[in-house]
Scaffold this motif. Structure first.
Motif, short mmCIF file in Angstrom:
data_model
loop_
_atom_site.label_atom_id
_atom_site.label_comp_id
_atom_site.label_asym_id
_atom_site.label_seq_id
_atom_site.Cartn_x
_atom_site.Cartn_y
_atom_site.Cartn_z
N ARG A 6 0.84 -1.20 0.00
CA ARG A 6 0.00 0.00 0.00
C ARG A 6 0.88 1.26 0.00
NH1 ARG A 6 -4.52 1.88 4.39
NH2 ARG A 6 -5.00 3.83 3.36
N THR A 7 1.90 1.27 0.84
CA THR A 7 2.82 2.40 0.89
C THR A 7 4.23 1.91 1.20
OG1 THR A 7 2.46 2.77 3.26
CG2 THR A 7 1.10 4.06 1.77
N GLY A 28 5.76 13.57 -8.06
CA GLY A 28 4.55 13.20 -7.34
C GLY A 28 3.86 14.40 -6.73
N ALA A 31 -0.23 15.16 -0.42
CA ALA A 31 -1.65 15.18 -0.11
C ALA A 31 -2.08 16.62 0.21
CB ALA A 31 -1.95 14.25 1.07
N THR A 42 2.24 12.44 2.90
CA THR A 42 2.11 11.41 1.88
C THR A 42 2.41 11.98 0.50
OG1 THR A 42 0.37 10.37 3.19
CG2 THR A 42 0.52 9.71 0.90
N THR A 44 2.07 10.85 -3.51
CA THR A 44 1.46 9.90 -4.43
C THR A 44 1.99 10.15 -5.83
OG1 THR A 44 -0.54 9.89 -3.08
CG2 THR A 44 -0.73 8.99 -5.29
N THR A 45 2.37 9.05 -6.51
CA THR A 45 2.76 9.11 -7.91
C THR A 45 1.81 8.19 -8.68
OG1 THR A 45 4.28 7.23 -7.93
CG2 THR A 45 5.18 9.35 -7.18
N THR A 49 2.79 5.04 -3.51
CA THR A 49 2.55 6.02 -2.46
C THR A 49 3.66 5.90 -1.43
OG1 THR A 49 0.16 5.92 -2.77
CG2 THR A 49 0.94 6.82 -0.69
#
Length: 133
Positions: A6-7, A28, A31, A42, A44-45, A49
């Motif tokens: 997940r990360t 990326g 958040a 966080t 995100t790409t 994550t």
């Protein structure tokens, strides 16, 4: 049954600052609810994550897990870009290929450290590898 990642989580003294560095590295996005001083941030790409979690401990040993980056341009250009973002070269493990003068870059990789000392590697691009295969 299987699991999926997940990360990928980094312990850090300053989650927002380190997340900002990695968002620039990976193209990326932080958040929308991440701000300086938050205990976590966080990034995100399109493919992953990264979670940056505040931890007061000082990094004291080599990472057991690290990221390998494959640039879309040349390895050397990416190393230069990352130096400008605040990374440092820890170990240059590039080797010259036995090719004709003017041929593509040598094999190997460059070990770098992010602003908090986490290791990561910059590999040759797919085009650089294809040119020497």
């Amino acid at each position: 049954m299987t699991s999926s990642v997940r990360t990928v989580t980094f312990d850090t003294h300053d989650p927002y600052t380190l997340a900002t560095f990695w968002a620039e590295v990976l193209g990326g996005k932080l958040a929308d609810d991440d701000f300086p001083g938050d205990p976590a941030a966080t990034v995100t790409t399109d493919s992953m994550t990264l979670l940056f979690w505040q931890n007061p401990d000082t990094k004291s040993v080599k990472n057991r897990v690290h990221l390998d980056l494959e640039p879309d341009g040349s390895r050397d250009e990416e190393v230069e870009r990352l130096l400008n973002l605040g990374a440092i070269v820890y170990d240059d493990r590039t080797t010259p290929d036995k090719l004709e003068p003017g041929a593509p870059l040598g094999a190997g990789f460059v070990v770098m450290l992010d602003p908090e000392g986490n290791e990561f590697c910059v590999l040759r691009s797919a085009a650089e590898r294809a040119a020497t295969s």
